[in-house]
Design an enzyme around this catalytic site. Sequence first.
Site, PDB file in Angstrom:
ATOM      1  N   ASP A   8       2.658  -5.975  11.551  1.00  0.00           N
ATOM      2  CA  ASP A   8       1.837  -4.909  10.954  1.00  0.00           C
ATOM      3  C   ASP A   8       2.422  -3.537  11.311  1.00  0.00           C
ATOM      4  O   ASP A   8       1.672  -2.598  11.595  1.00  0.00           O
ATOM      5  CB  ASP A   8       0.368  -5.009  11.377  1.00  0.00           C
ATOM      6  CG  ASP A   8      -0.537  -4.127  10.523  1.00  0.00           C
ATOM      7  OD1 ASP A   8      -0.054  -3.535   9.530  1.00  0.00           O
ATOM      8  OD2 ASP A   8      -1.735  -4.013  10.852  1.00  0.00           O
TER       9      ASP A   8
ATOM     10  N   ASN B 173       0.841  -1.213   0.000  1.00  0.00           N
ATOM     11  CA  ASN B 173       0.000   0.000   0.000  1.00  0.00           C
ATOM     12  C   ASN B 173       0.872   1.259   0.000  1.00  0.00           C
ATOM     13  O   ASN B 173       0.853   2.074   0.909  1.00  0.00           O
ATOM     14  CB  ASN B 173      -1.022   0.009   1.143  1.00  0.00           C
ATOM     15  CG  ASN B 173      -0.414  -0.122   2.527  1.00  0.00           C
ATOM     16  OD1 ASN B 173       0.720  -0.572   2.674  1.00  0.00           O
ATOM     17  ND2 ASN B 173      -1.161   0.266   3.543  1.00  0.00           N
TER      18      ASN B 173
ATOM     19  N   HIS C 186       3.276   6.189  11.038  1.00  0.00           N
ATOM     20  CA  HIS C 186       2.572   7.383  10.559  1.00  0.00           C
ATOM     21  C   HIS C 186       3.250   8.614  11.148  1.00  0.00           C
ATOM     22  O   HIS C 186       3.937   8.525  12.171  1.00  0.00           O
ATOM     23  CB  HIS C 186       1.100   7.357  10.971  1.00  0.00           C
ATOM     24  CG  HIS C 186       0.290   6.338  10.219  1.00  0.00           C
ATOM     25  ND1 HIS C 186      -0.021   6.473   8.891  1.00  0.00           N
ATOM     26  CD2 HIS C 186      -0.262   5.160  10.615  1.00  0.00           C
ATOM     27  CE1 HIS C 186      -0.740   5.419   8.496  1.00  0.00           C
ATOM     28  NE2 HIS C 186      -0.888   4.607   9.518  1.00  0.00           N
TER      29      HIS C 186
HETATM   30  O1  DOR Z   1      -4.039  -0.046  11.024  1.00  0.00           O
HETATM   31  C1  DOR Z   1      -3.622  -0.357   9.917  1.00  0.00           C
HETATM   32  N1  DOR Z   1      -2.715   0.408   9.272  1.00  0.00           N
HETATM   33  N2  DOR Z   1      -4.090  -1.454   9.328  1.00  0.00           N
HETATM   34  C2  DOR Z   1      -3.771  -1.771   8.072  1.00  0.00           C
HETATM   35  O2  DOR Z   1      -4.174  -2.804   7.618  1.00  0.00           O
HETATM   36  C3  DOR Z   1      -2.970  -0.853   7.251  1.00  0.00           C
HETATM   37  C4  DOR Z   1      -2.077  -0.072   8.104  1.00  0.00           C
HETATM   38  C5  DOR Z   1      -1.394   1.069   7.382  1.00  0.00           C
HETATM   39  O3  DOR Z   1      -0.923   0.870   6.273  1.00  0.00           O
HETATM   40  O4  DOR Z   1      -1.252   2.139   7.980  1.00  0.00           O
END
Ligand code: DOR
Length: 447
Positions: free
Chosen positions: A316, A97, A320
């Site tokens: 995961d 992504n 951010h």
């Molecule tokens: O909390 C999440 N953040 N879940 C995900 O599946 C994607 C991820 C992200 O890419 O920030």
Amino acid sequence: MTTIAIHNGHVIDPALGQDGIADVVIVDGRIARVGPGEGDAVIDAERIDATGLVVSPGFVDLHTHLREPGFEGKETIRTGTEAGARGGYTTVCAMPNTMPALDSRAAIESVLREAEASARIRVLPIGAITVGRQGKELTPQGELQAAGVVALSDDGDAVADPSLMRHALEYSTRFNLPIAQHCEDPSLVRDGHMHEGWVATRLGLRGRPASAEETMVARDIALAELVGAHLHICHVSTAGSVALIAAARERGARVTAEVTPHHLTLTHEEVAFADDYVHIRYNTNAKVNPPLREEADLEALANALRDGVIDAIATDHAPHGVNDKAIEFDLAAPGLTMLETAFGLSMRLVHEGRLSLPTLIERLTIGPVRTWRLDEIPGLQGLGTLAPGALGDVAILDPDAEWTVEPEAFASKGKNTPLGGKTLRGRVVATIANGQIVHETERMVAL
Ligand code: DOR
């Protein structure tokens, strides 16, 4: 010739069933010898004294967001892999992504080239299931596999259209690629931002029900069984999903699953701060998809991990920026930065007596490797083990060391963790990737 000799550690290699005091010798990027006194037999080695420490294969993460290309403000391949090295990881699988999404040969090549230039540890790209992760059109799976992807996923979003998902699974059997699904039905989680439960009600936030995950897990298991494909369930978070996966495996379905350290150890109560009875505030650093759940879910997840119904711990790791989190809860980006805290947080299960240390290490090393058959990929034979001839990837661990999480000191650009200021018991002391020391907490005592 470069030689590293790790002396006198407690070597735990679940792939070999090894669990005892031994030396580990790495020569030119490969494990050369493992056994008591083996380190003394080599000359001209860089020496590490691992007395009182655990020596394990380097950790393998099936679920890392490195954000490059496109979101370099949140993380880069360099900073994300540095964070991985600090967390004991020597291999990370990079989620697609990004911007552009990893849906073409060119995008995969660009990640591999950047990794070649700047990564501290091994990066294995994951391709997108659908073009642009838009959920409309399948990507060219054979072309992506030839470019180097190890699995396919639209993670962050689910492939919502059941017919498209069926075709993705069917197509993947031609290439023996796992399809890793983020199971949350978009129509059931729309406008929801945390677990649907009493905390959401208190905070006045709309919830994401457990059933949004479970209905999709059930649907995708049925589709995978229909076409005989390998379905991998990303970040399982509910007891209901565990039951569905256990039943599917019992029937012999090709279903594998991962769980994150945070879904194993933190509940939805993490989202709320109570100053007093009246003033309840929320913590956007605990916002994640799927959301943190309830005690009974945590219990089911830990049992499933122990029993092997869940194959692997995956981070995961979702870094951010500050501005993505320092805003209203509904607008905040979901995700936790996790690579640097994964071992310490997961160790809670071991310290609570709910998981043995060898089992935890299995789920961080050979467990994930076998889950996606990574060691069948050319160049990756010997991944996840310390067998002679295996890749020179090692984590040196102090299971009892206590440390305070300081997000500002993370190598990751993402400081978004609800663990800031908390004490974890279990620390990664050093990491060796491909025969190179990529992390050490203090200069290890040379013998
Ligand atoms: O909390 C999440 N953040 N879940 C995900 O599946 C994607 C991820 C992200 O890419 O920030």
